[in-house]
Every structure is written in C-alpha cells, then in structure tokens.
Design a protein around this motif. Structure first.
Motif, mmCIF file in Angstrom:
data_model
loop_
_atom_site.group_PDB
_atom_site.id
_atom_site.type_symbol
_atom_site.label_atom_id
_atom_site.label_comp_id
_atom_site.label_asym_id
_atom_site.label_seq_id
_atom_site.Cartn_x
_atom_site.Cartn_y
_atom_site.Cartn_z
ATOM 1 N N VAL A 32 0.837 -1.195 0.000
ATOM 2 C CA VAL A 32 0.000 0.000 0.000
ATOM 3 C C VAL A 32 0.878 1.254 0.000
ATOM 4 O O VAL A 32 1.658 1.478 0.922
ATOM 5 C CB VAL A 32 -0.950 0.007 1.214
ATOM 6 C CG1 VAL A 32 -1.829 1.263 1.191
ATOM 7 C CG2 VAL A 32 -1.816 -1.249 1.227
ATOM 8 N N THR A 35 -3.785 5.243 0.809
ATOM 9 C CA THR A 35 -5.134 4.732 1.047
ATOM 10 C C THR A 35 -5.990 5.869 1.618
ATOM 11 O O THR A 35 -5.494 6.725 2.353
ATOM 12 C CB THR A 35 -5.118 3.513 2.002
ATOM 13 O OG1 THR A 35 -6.445 3.032 2.210
ATOM 14 C CG2 THR A 35 -4.488 3.858 3.347
ATOM 15 N N HIS A 60 -10.375 0.641 2.520
ATOM 16 C CA HIS A 60 -10.860 0.023 1.281
ATOM 17 C C HIS A 60 -10.537 0.825 0.023
ATOM 18 O O HIS A 60 -10.797 0.361 -1.077
ATOM 19 C CB HIS A 60 -12.379 -0.191 1.368
ATOM 20 C CG HIS A 60 -13.158 1.078 1.507
ATOM 21 N ND1 HIS A 60 -13.207 1.784 2.693
ATOM 22 C CD2 HIS A 60 -13.893 1.788 0.629
ATOM 23 C CE1 HIS A 60 -13.955 2.858 2.531
ATOM 24 N NE2 HIS A 60 -14.369 2.896 1.275
ATOM 25 N N LEU A 62 -7.482 2.177 -2.073
ATOM 26 C CA LEU A 62 -6.048 1.940 -2.026
ATOM 27 C C LEU A 62 -5.395 2.010 -3.397
ATOM 28 O O LEU A 62 -6.034 1.813 -4.428
ATOM 29 C CB LEU A 62 -5.757 0.571 -1.403
ATOM 30 C CG LEU A 62 -6.262 -0.642 -2.197
ATOM 31 C CD1 LEU A 62 -5.096 -1.430 -2.786
ATOM 32 C CD2 LEU A 62 -7.124 -1.545 -1.317
ATOM 33 N N THR A 83 -4.494 -0.041 -8.731
ATOM 34 C CA THR A 83 -5.543 0.234 -7.770
ATOM 35 C C THR A 83 -6.612 -0.828 -7.993
ATOM 36 O O THR A 83 -6.471 -1.696 -8.858
ATOM 37 C CB THR A 83 -6.118 1.654 -7.913
ATOM 38 O OG1 THR A 83 -7.043 1.894 -6.838
ATOM 39 C CG2 THR A 83 -6.846 1.839 -9.231
ATOM 40 N N PRO A 110 -12.167 -5.350 0.796
ATOM 41 C CA PRO A 110 -11.118 -5.084 1.791
ATOM 42 C C PRO A 110 -11.609 -4.062 2.803
ATOM 43 O O PRO A 110 -12.299 -3.111 2.462
ATOM 44 C CB PRO A 110 -9.962 -4.521 0.946
ATOM 45 C CG PRO A 110 -10.610 -4.011 -0.312
ATOM 46 C CD PRO A 110 -11.787 -4.912 -0.554
ATOM 47 N N GLY A 116 -8.219 -4.779 5.701
ATOM 48 C CA GLY A 116 -8.101 -3.809 4.635
ATOM 49 C C GLY A 116 -6.765 -3.098 4.545
ATOM 50 O O GLY A 116 -5.720 -3.608 4.989
ATOM 51 N N SER A 117 -6.805 -1.881 4.014
ATOM 52 C CA SER A 117 -5.605 -1.185 3.557
ATOM 53 C C SER A 117 -5.054 -0.142 4.522
ATOM 54 O O SER A 117 -4.134 0.597 4.153
ATOM 55 C CB SER A 117 -5.898 -0.512 2.211
ATOM 56 O OG SER A 117 -7.017 0.351 2.306
ATOM 57 N N TYR A 121 0.450 -3.648 3.841
ATOM 58 C CA TYR A 121 0.135 -4.594 2.774
ATOM 59 C C TYR A 121 -1.328 -4.988 2.859
ATOM 60 O O TYR A 121 -1.915 -5.024 3.953
ATOM 61 C CB TYR A 121 0.998 -5.861 2.879
ATOM 62 C CG TYR A 121 2.477 -5.623 2.672
ATOM 63 C CD1 TYR A 121 3.046 -5.720 1.404
ATOM 64 C CD2 TYR A 121 3.301 -5.297 3.741
ATOM 65 C CE1 TYR A 121 4.406 -5.494 1.216
ATOM 66 C CE2 TYR A 121 4.659 -5.060 3.567
ATOM 67 C CZ TYR A 121 5.200 -5.164 2.294
ATOM 68 O OH TYR A 121 6.541 -4.926 2.109
ATOM 69 N N VAL A 122 -1.927 -5.312 1.708
ATOM 70 C CA VAL A 122 -3.307 -5.778 1.674
ATOM 71 C C VAL A 122 -3.444 -6.784 0.539
ATOM 72 O O VAL A 122 -2.792 -6.664 -0.507
ATOM 73 C CB VAL A 122 -4.296 -4.602 1.480
ATOM 74 C CG1 VAL A 122 -4.098 -3.928 0.124
ATOM 75 C CG2 VAL A 122 -5.737 -5.055 1.644
#
Length: 340
Positions: A32, A35, A60, A62, A83, A110, A116-117, A121-122
């Motif tokens: 990420v 975000t 969510h 990102l 994205t 997410p 989530g973000s 990392y996601v």
C-alpha cells in the motif's frame, strides 16, 4: 507489517505490528502506497457492518505496487502500479458475466469482509477482474481515491444517473463522494447546486464547479426550488441520512431522478405516494467495476477531471486513529489520504 487494528467497535483503534496477509490463489498482495480515509470506514468502526469480525483492519480505498502474485494469475507481475475497486468481484457469476461486477453476490471488500488497507500490505482477491493498471503519471495519492469515492461518484452521475448538459443536479453532502460528484457533474456541463452544513465544504464545491451552494437546514428545499425554477432533474444523497433523503425527494421536479449513494444503516422512510404521483425514480449506485475505469482514467489524464484537487490533507498511519475518531463530529472538507 504495521496496521491500524480495531479491537472493539467504537473504541479508538491502535497502530501495531501484525502478520502480513498471505497471497490468495488467483489474487495478489499489494504494498500500500496510499489509502483513503472514508466515512464508510467510520461506519465499519462503529459496528454498522455485519460482515466485520473483530479484531479488524479497516481501509478500502487503495493504490500501490504488487508485492506478491498468487497461483493462477496471469498478466500481472511484482512491481506493477495498481488500484482496485472496493468491491472485489468473483468474475464468474451471472452478474459478473453480464459486466455488473459492482453487485457481484460473491464479492469481497477489503476493510469489511477481510482485513483492509490501513496497513503496509493488503490482499486483493480475483486479481484478473479487479486490478486496474495505473498510468505512470498518476500519483498514488490521487489513485487511492479512485477506488471508492471518485469512481463511485463517476458511475452514479455518469452511468446510473445519466446526467446530461443543462440539467440541474443537487448534491447533498460535500465530503469526498459529494465533492467528486460536484466536479464530475460540472464537467458534464450540468448546473450543480451543493448542499452542506460546512461553509468550508461549500467553498470547495464552488471551486470544483458548483454554480450555487445552499446551507443545509429547514429552508434548503425552498431555496433549491427557487434556484431551479420548481425543482431539480437530479438529486444525490452523498452522505446517507433519512432527513437528506426526504429533502432530496422534495427538491425534485416531476419525473426527477434521485441517486442514493450514501449508506443508510438506520434505514429510511419514503413517501411512496410522492414517488408514484410525481413519477420519481430512486436509483441506487454502489461502486464501479474495474472494467469501467478506462473512461474515467482518460478524463483524468486529459485534465477534464482533477481528482487530485480534492485531496485536502495527507496523514501517516499513526495519525489514523485520531482522524477516524474525529469523523464522529462530522466529515471535514476535502479528502484525507494516508501514506502507510
């Protein structure tokens, strides 16, 4: 990795070290780079979404670079700038095959269905139908907002509401979604009226193309009807409020169209007799599929749309808990972007 972790609904979360997400089969893990902080994240933190299981990592909207590629993924590699819509569709169901990824019954989100973000990392599942390649010239901060607020508004105004030049469009609520809608509708040569309680948000709405602004309150409908000569062709609730819905419907002229984008966790009461008698349309709009992004990205690249102008502040991961808590008092003007 570091992440914002919610342990209890409504209790200010903490930033701490947690395990990195594993790469899913058919999916990727994204590093990420940026975000967005959205009111939907606040709703989730408050416990308004039944899909959230604690402990939880919100986020969510990102943008970032691919860090790992799962088995079965073709066409994508580590380092690609990407994205994704906040609705990650399965790509194989009836709705997906018809192109309606945003209402996929097997969708994953997410920050809601899974972590989530608001993290370094996601994971992104079903990568081949959900990843959007970013142009090199598009900044990560700008791209992050395209995953939810800007893309959601673009689809609502352009594809669902079918706004055309010369129409009166009233946007209730000038947070990220509302200001995006103002900019997009104005770019379509509609006459936009922005409504909000926050003078700062109304000032931004004027800067982004609103022809007029109205202070939210008991006289808002009367003022709108005066400005539009009897009512608007299109209204939009970009916040999510029973009171706004009632005002939005009263602000429409006969055969007008209402766009509902803001979430309504407490439900809403509708004057169905008015809907019928005035032949009004109630149109729900929820996100935008990845395959629909090219038109929006082309308009951004050409300078017709300028989502970067919506960014009012950039914060660190450590500042997120306080910023999330501050949303309880109201949505600040402009978009807040997080750099993990």
């Amino acid at each position: 990795m570091r992440a914002v972790v919610v342990e209890r609904f409504g209790v200010v979360p903490e930033v701490r070290e947690v395990g990195r997400p594993g790469v899913p089969v058919g999916g990727v893990v994204v590093r990420v780079q940026a975000t967005g902080l959205c009111r939907s994240d606040w709703h989730g933190w408050q416990g308004h979404d039944s899909d959230i299981v604690l402990p939880h990592v919100p986020g969510h909207e990102l943008a970032g670079t691919i860090a790992e590629v799962g088995d079965g993924v073709t066409g994508w590699q580590v380092g690609d700038r990407v994205t994704t819509p906040f609705i990650c569709a399965c790509g194989t169901c009836e709705q997906c095959l018809a192109g309606n990824h945003q209402v996929c019954p097997n969708q994953l989100q997410p920050g809601f269905n899974y972590w989530g973000s608001f993290a370094e990392y996601v994971a992104v599942p079903f990568a081949e139908v959900n990843l959007v390649r970013l142009p090199d010239e598009l900044e990560f901060e700008t791209a992050a907002g395209l995953g939810c607020r800007f893309a959601t508004s673009f689809r609502a105004v352009r594809q669902v509401g079918k706004v055309v030049a010369g129409e009166d469009v009233v946007v209730f609520g000038c947070g990220g979604v509302g200001l995006s809608a103002v900019m997009i509708a104005a770019a379509l040569d509609a006459r936009v009226i922005a409504v909000d309680t926050n003078p700062g948000a109304l000032e931004l709405a004027r800067a982004y193309g609103a022809a007029a602004t109205v202070q939210a309150g008991p006289r808002a409908v009367e003022e709108i009807r005066e400005l539009t000569g009897g009512g608007a062709q299109v209204t939009m609730d970009a916040l999510g409020s029973n009171e706004i819905v009632q005002q939005a419907l009263l602000a429409l002229r006969p055969r007008g169209r209402h766009l509902q984008v803001g979430l309504l966790p407490a439900g809403v009461q509708l004057d169905v007799s008015r809907l019928i008698g005035q032949e009004l349309e109630w149109l729900g709009s929820h996100g935008m599929a990845a395959h629909a992004y090219p038109e929006m990205l082309e308009l951004v690249a050409s300078g017709v749309l300028k989502p970067a102008d919506l960014i009012a502040r950039t914060i660190s991961l450590d500042e997120v808990p306080a910023a999330l808590d501050a949303l309880t008092a109201g949505t600040p003007a402009g978009v807040t972007v997080i750099r993990p």
